[in-house]
Design an enzyme around this catalytic site. Structure first.
Site, PDB file in Angstrom:
ATOM      1  CB  VAL A  11      12.446 -48.807 -53.116  1.00 25.95           C
ATOM      2  CG1 VAL A  11      12.244 -49.819 -52.001  1.00 25.95           C
ATOM      3  CG2 VAL A  11      11.118 -48.224 -53.557  1.00 25.95           C
ATOM      4  CE  LYS A 108       7.964 -40.737 -61.424  1.00 23.24           C
ATOM      5  NZ  LYS A 108       7.958 -42.007 -62.188  1.00 23.24           N
ATOM      6  CE  LYS A 199       3.641 -42.547 -63.212  1.00 24.20           C
ATOM      7  NZ  LYS A 199       3.988 -43.507 -62.126  1.00 24.20           N
ATOM      8  NE  ARG A 271       3.191 -48.706 -52.828  1.00 27.18           N
ATOM      9  CZ  ARG A 271       3.999 -47.783 -52.321  1.00 27.18           C
ATOM     10  NH1 ARG A 271       4.077 -47.636 -51.004  1.00 27.18           N
ATOM     11  NH2 ARG A 271       4.726 -47.018 -53.094  1.00 27.18           N
TER      12      ARG A 271
END
EC number: 1.1.1.94
Length: 355
Positions: A11, A108, A199, A271
């Site tokens: 996505v 990431k 994060k 998620r």
């Protein structure tokens, strides 16, 4: 017009085709071995099944076996794989890159060495590329709060392009920037990438708030435990600053888009938050992984395993104190040891005074 080849048709990688197409650039979308159904759908109908959107007109889709043709003449390689595929992506780039290209990653995460040293993923990726080729291309990344679907439909989004070469970043920003996709640049490559990875860990903890309400049967209660969630967010912000000091990022980076900006949007749902909610409700994490969310990619949990797992080694070496990063340490206990949620409040914010 610039030709951009996207490796990975998930996505986020696909969402980046939208601002590029809006600016009149050529986009070639290459699926990984896991993306065959996506590429088939885009080729047949133009629809990306996971975004539930038609890709922009003119975007061309390629199966992995067609990657060489997709990279022919491309000026930018956008890497859209998740953190689990970063080494694979580096090995593919070793075969596909040409001198003078720009590599821009949306991946990431962090990786830990056996000794506990933490490394940003663009470094892991580029080390898979032969040195001469590695040095002849630029390496940059995109960080900041960017939900893929919102980028795709043109909702206002503010991100940071980060890397070591300011001129490259400015050029890339100009290629991607639109009236709704706003781009800032930063040469704090390490700091931005560390924030982008860490994060995700704290977003897992953000799910505890609603999970505790579920456990109490008070999910619809008007009193939502916002105090709890806000305190976790504040401690997470403090720890982001600690990671900057430890790993060499700039002190102001956690307080902008790469840090608190991205942590806020990630903590609102997704998620990682869902997994944290299960744990907050009393489900051991091993059961969440094996039953409740079996087969679901949880990058935040993977990051907790890497980063939280490195903390004991860093503590043993004296690089961090035993009381540093208490929230990350507890998240690691929850994930690695199936510990129940029992927030160590007294250790937060430098320690609660007993007076």
């Amino acid at each position: 017009m610039t030709t951009v080849t996207v490796l990975g048709s998930g996505v986020m990688g696909t969402a980046m085709a939208f601002p590029l197409a809006e600016n009149g650039h050529e986009v070639r979308l290459v699926g990984t071995h896991l993306d065959r159904e996506i590429i088939d759908s885009v080729k047949k109908s133009g629809l990306h099944p996971n975004l539930d959107l038609g890709v922009p007109e003119g975007v061309r889709a390629y199966q992995l076996e067609e990657a060489e043709a997709a990279f022919e003449g491309a000026e930018i390689a956008l890497v859209g794989v998740n953190s689990f595929g970063v080494r694979w992506a580096g090995e593919r780039l070793a075969e596909l890159l040409r001198p003078g290209m720009d590599v821009l990653a949306v991946t990431k995460g962090l990786e830990a060495t056996e000794g506990g040293d933490l490394r940003i993923l663009p470094d892991v990726m580029r080390e898979r590329v032969p040195e001469e080729l590695r040095e002849s291309v630029s390496w940059s990344a995109i960080v900041g709060p960017a939900i893929a679907g919102e980028v795709a439909v043109g909702h206002e989004t503010c991100v940071v392009f980060t890397g070591e070469e300011a001129e490259v970043l400015d050029r890339l920003a100009g290629i991607f920037r639109t009236e709704s996709y706003h781009v800032w640049t930063s040469t704090d490559f390490v700091g931005c990438e560390v924030c982008a990875a860490v994060k995700n860990c704290y977003a897992f903890g953000a799910g505890f708030m609603d999970g505790l309400l579920d456990r109490e049967g008070k999910t619809e209660n008007r009193y939502r435990r916002f105090n709890y969630g806000s305190a976790l967010f504040a401690q997470a912000t403090r720890e982001l600053a600690g990671w900057m000091e430890l790993l060499g990022g700039r002190s102001d980076t956690p307080y902008g888009l790469p840090g608190v900006g991205d942590m806020l949007v990630t903590s609102l749902g997704g998620r990682n938050v869902r997994a944290g909610r299960f744990v907050g409700s009393g489900v051991p994490f091993s059961e969440v992984r094996e039953k409740k969310m079996k087969g679901v990619t949880l990058e935040g949990v993977a990051a907790i395993e890497v980063i939280g797992g490195a903390l004991p080694k860093l503590t043993e070496r004296g690089e961090v104190g035993a009381g540093d990063f208490p929230l990350m340490r507890h998240l690691h206990e929850v994930v690695a040891e199936d510990a129940p949620v029992a927030m160590p409040w007294g250790t937060f914010f430098g320690g609660e005074s007993s007076r």
